[in-house]
Design a protein around this motif. Sequence first.
Motif, short mmCIF file in Angstrom:
data_model
loop_
_atom_site.label_atom_id
_atom_site.label_comp_id
_atom_site.label_asym_id
_atom_site.label_seq_id
_atom_site.Cartn_x
_atom_site.Cartn_y
_atom_site.Cartn_z
N LEU A 152 -10.31 5.34 0.84
CA LEU A 152 -9.51 4.19 0.42
C LEU A 152 -10.35 2.93 0.65
O LEU A 152 -11.00 2.79 1.69
CB LEU A 152 -8.23 4.06 1.25
N LEU A 153 -10.32 2.02 -0.31
CA LEU A 153 -10.98 0.72 -0.17
C LEU A 153 -9.90 -0.35 -0.09
O LEU A 153 -9.10 -0.51 -1.01
CB LEU A 153 -11.90 0.46 -1.37
N LEU A 154 -9.88 -1.08 1.04
CA LEU A 154 -8.93 -2.17 1.23
C LEU A 154 -9.65 -3.51 1.14
O LEU A 154 -10.81 -3.64 1.52
CB LEU A 154 -8.26 -2.07 2.61
N ILE A 174 0.84 -1.20 0.00
CA ILE A 174 0.00 0.00 0.00
C ILE A 174 0.88 1.25 0.00
O ILE A 174 1.81 1.37 0.79
CB ILE A 174 -0.94 0.01 1.22
N SER A 175 0.57 2.18 -0.89
CA SER A 175 1.30 3.44 -0.96
C SER A 175 0.31 4.58 -1.17
O SER A 175 -0.49 4.54 -2.12
CB SER A 175 2.31 3.41 -2.12
N CYS A 176 0.32 5.55 -0.29
CA CYS A 176 -0.57 6.71 -0.46
C CYS A 176 -0.07 7.86 0.41
O CYS A 176 0.74 7.67 1.31
CB CYS A 176 -2.01 6.36 -0.09
N GLU A 177 -0.54 9.04 0.10
CA GLU A 177 -0.24 10.23 0.88
C GLU A 177 -1.56 10.87 1.31
O GLU A 177 -2.53 10.87 0.55
CB GLU A 177 0.58 11.24 0.07
N THR A 209 6.74 -3.93 8.88
CA THR A 209 7.87 -4.85 8.74
C THR A 209 8.61 -4.64 7.43
O THR A 209 9.73 -5.11 7.27
CB THR A 209 7.37 -6.31 8.82
N LEU A 210 7.99 -3.92 6.50
CA LEU A 210 8.63 -3.58 5.24
C LEU A 210 8.07 -2.25 4.77
O LEU A 210 6.88 -1.98 4.92
CB LEU A 210 8.34 -4.66 4.19
N GLY A 211 8.93 -1.39 4.23
CA GLY A 211 8.48 -0.07 3.82
C GLY A 211 8.57 0.91 4.98
O GLY A 211 9.17 0.62 6.02
N LYS A 212 7.99 2.08 4.82
CA LYS A 212 8.07 3.08 5.87
C LYS A 212 6.83 3.96 5.88
O LYS A 212 6.07 4.01 4.91
CB LYS A 212 9.31 3.95 5.68
N ILE A 213 6.65 4.64 6.99
CA ILE A 213 5.56 5.60 7.12
C ILE A 213 6.12 6.88 7.73
O ILE A 213 6.96 6.82 8.64
CB ILE A 213 4.41 5.04 7.98
N ALA A 214 5.71 8.02 7.22
CA ALA A 214 6.15 9.31 7.74
C ALA A 214 4.91 10.08 8.20
O ALA A 214 3.98 10.28 7.43
CB ALA A 214 6.89 10.10 6.67
N VAL A 215 4.91 10.47 9.46
CA VAL A 215 3.79 11.23 10.03
C VAL A 215 4.32 12.58 10.48
O VAL A 215 5.26 12.65 11.28
CB VAL A 215 3.17 10.48 11.22
N GLN A 216 3.73 13.64 9.97
CA GLN A 216 4.15 14.99 10.33
C GLN A 216 3.05 15.66 11.14
O GLN A 216 1.96 15.88 10.65
CB GLN A 216 4.45 15.81 9.07
N GLY A 217 3.35 15.95 12.39
CA GLY A 217 2.36 16.59 13.26
C GLY A 217 1.96 15.69 14.41
O GLY A 217 2.30 14.50 14.46
N SER A 218 1.21 16.26 15.33
CA SER A 218 0.75 15.51 16.50
C SER A 218 -0.46 14.65 16.14
O SER A 218 -1.28 15.02 15.29
CB SER A 218 0.38 16.47 17.63
#
Length: 218
Positions: free
Chosen positions: A189-191, A17-20, A51-60
């Motif tokens: 998003l539909l998963l 899964i990849s999204c912004e 466990t694979l890939g990354k996530i970036a969260v900006q803010g509280s």
Amino acid sequence: MFRQSSATEVFEALKGISCEVYDGESLGVIGRNGSGKSTMLKIIAGVYRPTLGKIAVQGSVAPLIELGAGFHHDLTGRENIILNGLLLGLSRRAIQEREEKILDFAELGEFVDSPIKQYSSGMFMRLAFSIATEVDPDILLIDEVLAVGDAEFRAKCDARLDKFREQGKTIVLVTHDCEAVRRLCTRVLLLDHGRLLADGPPNSVLSKYEELVHEVVA
């Protein structure tokens, strides 16, 4: 990707899964049970690590993921306001300055000074939602908890979420309630089985979700 493993097998809860998600967006995440919705929210909240890939969260971030999470059941509602505020990164003084607004919105009446183990699920939701939105996070994560509130309080929540989004805040809502998605979300998003099937406007993605459900029933 997020994997859960046992001695005999590896289960991939989310796959490729990849999204912004942008400031001011209200993102709905829908799908059948077991599709990976709650896992995605817990990764955003920092409860799980991919466990694979990354996530970036900006803010509280203020997570409303599991009803009662972060609460001490032997403490009163008022005491839990302090506890939750501290867990969300506020100082004791900042929490006390917000306390009356939290109590006014939650409408707990005399129960505010009762142990929360005496609360109904609806009262839990009122207090948790009031705290999470009053601490003024940049990102609000909601996993189904609004479903336990009565219609009048849900309308109050909807109005607060609209104001929240107008201020440029981000909302991520996991739900099975298609009407809530139409009311509150600007994108969906539909998963399914951990994969992203659709990403787009609410009506378009909800139509695909309904088709998916009908295929399974048929």
